[in-house]
Design a protein around this motif. Structure first.
Motif, PDB file in Angstrom:
ATOM      1  N   LEU A   1       0.606  -1.314  -0.058  1.00 42.25           N
ATOM      2  CA  LEU A   1      -0.093  -0.067   0.170  1.00 42.25           C
ATOM      3  C   LEU A   1       0.967   1.146   0.243  1.00 42.25           C
ATOM      4  CD1 LEU A   1      -2.829  -1.097   3.030  1.00 42.25           C
ATOM      5  CD2 LEU A   1      -3.046  -1.418  -0.233  1.00 42.25           C
ATOM      6  N   LEU A   2       1.972   1.495   0.810  1.00 38.04           N
ATOM      7  CA  LEU A   2       2.498   2.418   1.012  1.00 38.04           C
ATOM      8  C   LEU A   2       4.252   2.638   0.319  1.00 38.04           C
ATOM      9  CD1 LEU A   2       1.941   2.641   4.879  1.00 38.04           C
ATOM     10  CD2 LEU A   2       0.322   3.336   3.037  1.00 38.04           C
ATOM     11  N   SER A   3       4.332   1.710  -0.660  1.00 35.30           N
ATOM     12  CA  SER A   3       5.826   1.578  -0.907  1.00 35.30           C
ATOM     13  C   SER A   3       5.868   3.079  -1.762  1.00 35.30           C
ATOM     14  CB  SER A   3       5.657   0.510  -2.052  1.00 35.30           C
ATOM     15  OG  SER A   3       4.582   1.066  -3.090  1.00 35.30           O
ATOM     16  N   ASP A   4       4.852   3.744  -1.740  1.00 39.56           N
ATOM     17  CA  ASP A   4       5.397   5.218  -2.918  1.00 39.56           C
ATOM     18  C   ASP A   4       5.105   6.792  -2.579  1.00 39.56           C
ATOM     19  OD1 ASP A   4       2.686   4.654  -3.088  1.00 39.56           O
ATOM     20  OD2 ASP A   4       2.270   5.305  -4.967  1.00 39.56           O
ATOM     21  N   ARG A   5       3.748   6.032  -1.121  1.00 38.12           N
ATOM     22  CA  ARG A   5       3.480   7.186   0.955  1.00 38.12           C
ATOM     23  C   ARG A   5       4.933   7.387   0.978  1.00 38.12           C
ATOM     24  NH1 ARG A   5      -1.696   7.905  -1.516  1.00 38.12           N
ATOM     25  NH2 ARG A   5      -1.645   9.550   0.335  1.00 38.12           N
ATOM     26  N   TYR A   6       6.142   6.280   1.297  1.00 41.79           N
ATOM     27  CA  TYR A   6       6.622   6.392   3.378  1.00 41.79           C
ATOM     28  C   TYR A   6       7.702   5.732   2.182  1.00 41.79           C
ATOM     29  CZ  TYR A   6       7.857   6.059   7.566  1.00 41.79           C
ATOM     30  OH  TYR A   6       8.656   6.430   8.906  1.00 41.79           O
ATOM     31  N   LYS A   7       9.158   6.907   2.345  1.00 42.18           N
ATOM     32  CA  LYS A   7      10.352   6.616   1.919  1.00 42.18           C
ATOM     33  C   LYS A   7      10.828   5.138   3.168  1.00 42.18           C
ATOM     34  CE  LYS A   7      11.016  11.027  -0.772  1.00 42.18           C
ATOM     35  NZ  LYS A   7      12.866  11.766  -0.362  1.00 42.18           N
ATOM     36  N   LYS A   8      10.768   5.412   4.223  1.00 43.22           N
ATOM     37  CA  LYS A   8      11.320   3.829   4.739  1.00 43.22           C
ATOM     38  C   LYS A   8      10.515   2.907   4.796  1.00 43.22           C
ATOM     39  CE  LYS A   8      13.797   7.412   7.809  1.00 43.22           C
ATOM     40  NZ  LYS A   8      14.855   7.466   6.962  1.00 43.22           N
TER      41      LYS A   8
ATOM     42  N   SER B   1      -3.582   0.730  15.934  1.00 46.78           N
ATOM     43  CA  SER B   1      -1.904   1.126  15.112  1.00 46.78           C
ATOM     44  C   SER B   1      -1.811   1.039  14.052  1.00 46.78           C
ATOM     45  CB  SER B   1      -0.874   0.144  16.099  1.00 46.78           C
ATOM     46  OG  SER B   1      -0.849   0.132  17.541  1.00 46.78           O
ATOM     47  N   TRP B   2      -2.524   0.655  13.765  1.00 47.83           N
ATOM     48  CA  TRP B   2      -2.968   0.059  11.460  1.00 47.83           C
ATOM     49  C   TRP B   2      -3.281   1.971  11.061  1.00 47.83           C
ATOM     50  CZ3 TRP B   2      -1.411  -2.910   8.194  1.00 47.83           C
ATOM     51  CH2 TRP B   2      -2.175  -2.259   6.129  1.00 47.83           C
ATOM     52  N   ASP B   3      -4.520   1.517  12.064  1.00 50.88           N
ATOM     53  CA  ASP B   3      -5.315   3.345  11.638  1.00 50.88           C
ATOM     54  C   ASP B   3      -4.257   4.584  12.004  1.00 50.88           C
ATOM     55  OD1 ASP B   3      -7.457   1.879  10.947  1.00 50.88           O
ATOM     56  OD2 ASP B   3      -8.568   2.208  12.413  1.00 50.88           O
ATOM     57  N   LEU B   4      -4.026   4.924  12.758  1.00 53.64           N
ATOM     58  CA  LEU B   4      -2.983   5.504  13.185  1.00 53.64           C
ATOM     59  C   LEU B   4      -1.698   6.081  12.729  1.00 53.64           C
ATOM     60  CD1 LEU B   4      -3.727   6.177  16.972  1.00 53.64           C
ATOM     61  CD2 LEU B   4      -4.385   7.706  15.324  1.00 53.64           C
ATOM     62  N   PHE B   5      -0.780   4.967  12.032  1.00 52.53           N
ATOM     63  CA  PHE B   5       0.205   4.717  10.801  1.00 52.53           C
ATOM     64  C   PHE B   5      -0.095   5.836   9.769  1.00 52.53           C
ATOM     65  CE2 PHE B   5       3.207   2.988   8.048  1.00 52.53           C
ATOM     66  CZ  PHE B   5       4.660   3.604   9.255  1.00 52.53           C
ATOM     67  N   ILE B   6      -1.374   5.819   9.658  1.00 51.69           N
ATOM     68  CA  ILE B   6      -1.538   6.184   8.121  1.00 51.69           C
ATOM     69  C   ILE B   6      -1.820   7.909   8.651  1.00 51.69           C
ATOM     70  CG2 ILE B   6      -3.812   6.478   7.938  1.00 51.69           C
ATOM     71  CD1 ILE B   6      -1.863   5.902   5.439  1.00 51.69           C
ATOM     72  N   ASP B   7      -1.756   7.739   9.283  1.00 56.25           N
ATOM     73  CA  ASP B   7      -1.963   9.249   9.825  1.00 56.25           C
ATOM     74  C   ASP B   7      -0.364  10.095  10.042  1.00 56.25           C
ATOM     75  OD1 ASP B   7      -4.293   9.700   9.931  1.00 56.25           O
ATOM     76  OD2 ASP B   7      -4.619   9.108  11.602  1.00 56.25           O
ATOM     77  N   PHE B   8       0.503   9.001  10.361  1.00 56.92           N
ATOM     78  CA  PHE B   8       1.580   9.459  11.216  1.00 56.92           C
ATOM     79  C   PHE B   8       2.803  10.031   9.473  1.00 56.92           C
ATOM     80  CE2 PHE B   8       6.248   7.955  10.831  1.00 56.92           C
ATOM     81  CZ  PHE B   8       6.849   9.031  11.771  1.00 56.92           C
ATOM     82  N   VAL B   9       2.139   8.445   8.440  1.00 54.23           N
ATOM     83  CA  VAL B   9       2.702   8.731   7.113  1.00 54.23           C
ATOM     84  C   VAL B   9       2.346  10.069   6.603  1.00 54.23           C
ATOM     85  CG1 VAL B   9       2.602   7.644   5.266  1.00 54.23           C
ATOM     86  CG2 VAL B   9       2.794   6.738   6.985  1.00 54.23           C
ATOM     87  N   HIS B  10       0.946  10.620   6.610  1.00 53.58           N
ATOM     88  CA  HIS B  10       0.854  11.691   6.140  1.00 53.58           C
ATOM     89  C   HIS B  10       1.315  13.213   6.669  1.00 53.58           C
ATOM     90  CE1 HIS B  10      -2.675   9.455   4.003  1.00 53.58           C
ATOM     91  NE2 HIS B  10      -1.455   9.093   3.311  1.00 53.58           N
ATOM     92  N   ASN B  11       0.994  12.229   8.007  1.00 54.85           N
ATOM     93  CA  ASN B  11       1.479  14.019   8.763  1.00 54.85           C
ATOM     94  C   ASN B  11       3.294  14.171   9.307  1.00 54.85           C
ATOM     95  OD1 ASN B  11      -1.656  15.271   9.114  1.00 54.85           O
ATOM     96  ND2 ASN B  11      -1.275  13.699  10.221  1.00 54.85           N
ATOM     97  N   VAL B  12       3.654  13.535   9.069  1.00 58.93           N
ATOM     98  CA  VAL B  12       4.778  13.493   9.529  1.00 58.93           C
ATOM     99  C   VAL B  12       6.231  12.942   8.882  1.00 58.93           C
ATOM    100  CG1 VAL B  12       6.367  12.505  11.182  1.00 58.93           C
ATOM    101  CG2 VAL B  12       4.199  13.442  12.152  1.00 58.93           C
TER     102      VAL B  12
END
Length: 269
Positions: free
Chosen positions: A203-210, A230-241
């Protein structure tokens, strides 16, 4: 936001990759109508009324016929793909669905890669609820809801469903949240770290470099099942941090798994 200090429970789900499975545009039928006319003065009203009634009947008949034809094609497609997986005729719950083999063939016929994110997006759009299965109503009604009433429609439309979701953080989060319940084992309260890791990579290979470092951390250090919070909040971390840790604040209500991850990253800096 998540609460800190709680430990995640283990899931018994088996290790698997989340390459979702291994590996006429919407036809507009136009009804031609013919209106009768009669130059005779006394018959004009009668003729016009008859012509209008004839036109209405023709239109309604054509519309019904087209609807039936479209419905028939979707039913035939469902039957074709559902027949590709062996079912247990003695179990009512193990009959009426398209399974893995049928879904792989469907992806091939539509022209999408079942190992890429578009496969999950298609299943999300039609409202699939159980991993590796698409039920009868989900298939027929789900595609119809997205203006697909034939295989030709699917070929022309499905591949275009990804961009509107991935280009909008709000829409992407809805899809991302759906992936949790879809990807975990049916009936399980949490998702295995192996399945979570595989799904995150997809899902996130193109949204989060790490993302690869994060997944390695989940698999080799964290080693516990992933709770929905934890799953739901991780996408907020990816988008906001994301990759910029200067935007991370330990006082924010991130789940412990994210706080521990950021602490690890900060030590490496």
């Amino acid at each position: 936001m998540g609460q800190k200090g709680s430990s995640n429970s283990s899931s018994s789900s088996s290790t698997t990759t989340n390459s979702t499975y291994n590996n006429h545009s919407n036809t507009s039928n136009q009804t031609k109508t013919t209106q009768s006319s009669n130059n005779s003065g006394n018959n004009n009203t009668s003729n016009n009324t008859t012509a209008a009634a004839s036109t209405t009947t023709t239109n309604n008949t054509s519309s019904t016929t087209n609807s039936v034809k479209s419905g028939d094609e979707m039913e035939k497609l469902y039957a074709k793909y559902a027949a590709m997986d062996v079912k247990d005729p003695d179990s009512e719950d193990d009959v009426d669905y398209i399974g893995t083999e049928g879904l792989l063939k469907l992806a091939e016929d539509i022209g999408i890669n079942p190992e890429q994110r578009i496969m999950l997006i298609m299943l999300y759009k039609i409202g699939a609820t159980e991993q590796y299965k698409v039920k009868h109503k989900e298939f027929v009604d789900g595609f119809k809801r997205n203006n697909c009433q034939s295989l030709s429609d699917m070929k022309s439309k499905v591949s275009s469903w990804e961009q509107p979701i991935t280009s909008n953080n709000t829409e992407f989060k809805k899809f991302y949240v759906w992936c949790y319940n879809y990807s975990k084992e049916p009936g399980a309260k949490s998702m295995s770290c192996e399945m979570a890791s595989a799904t995150w990579r997809l899902l996130l290979s193109d949204r989060y470099k790490k993302i690869n470092e994060w997944c390695d951390y989940i698999e080799n250090t964290y080693k516990r099942a992933i709770q929905k919070d934890s799953w739901d909040l991780f996408i907020d971390f990816v988008h906001n941090v994301g990759d910029d840790l200067s935007r991370y604040d330990s006082n924010d209500a991130w789940p412990v798994i994210v706080d521990d991850w950021c602490t690890l990253l900060q030590k490496k800096q």
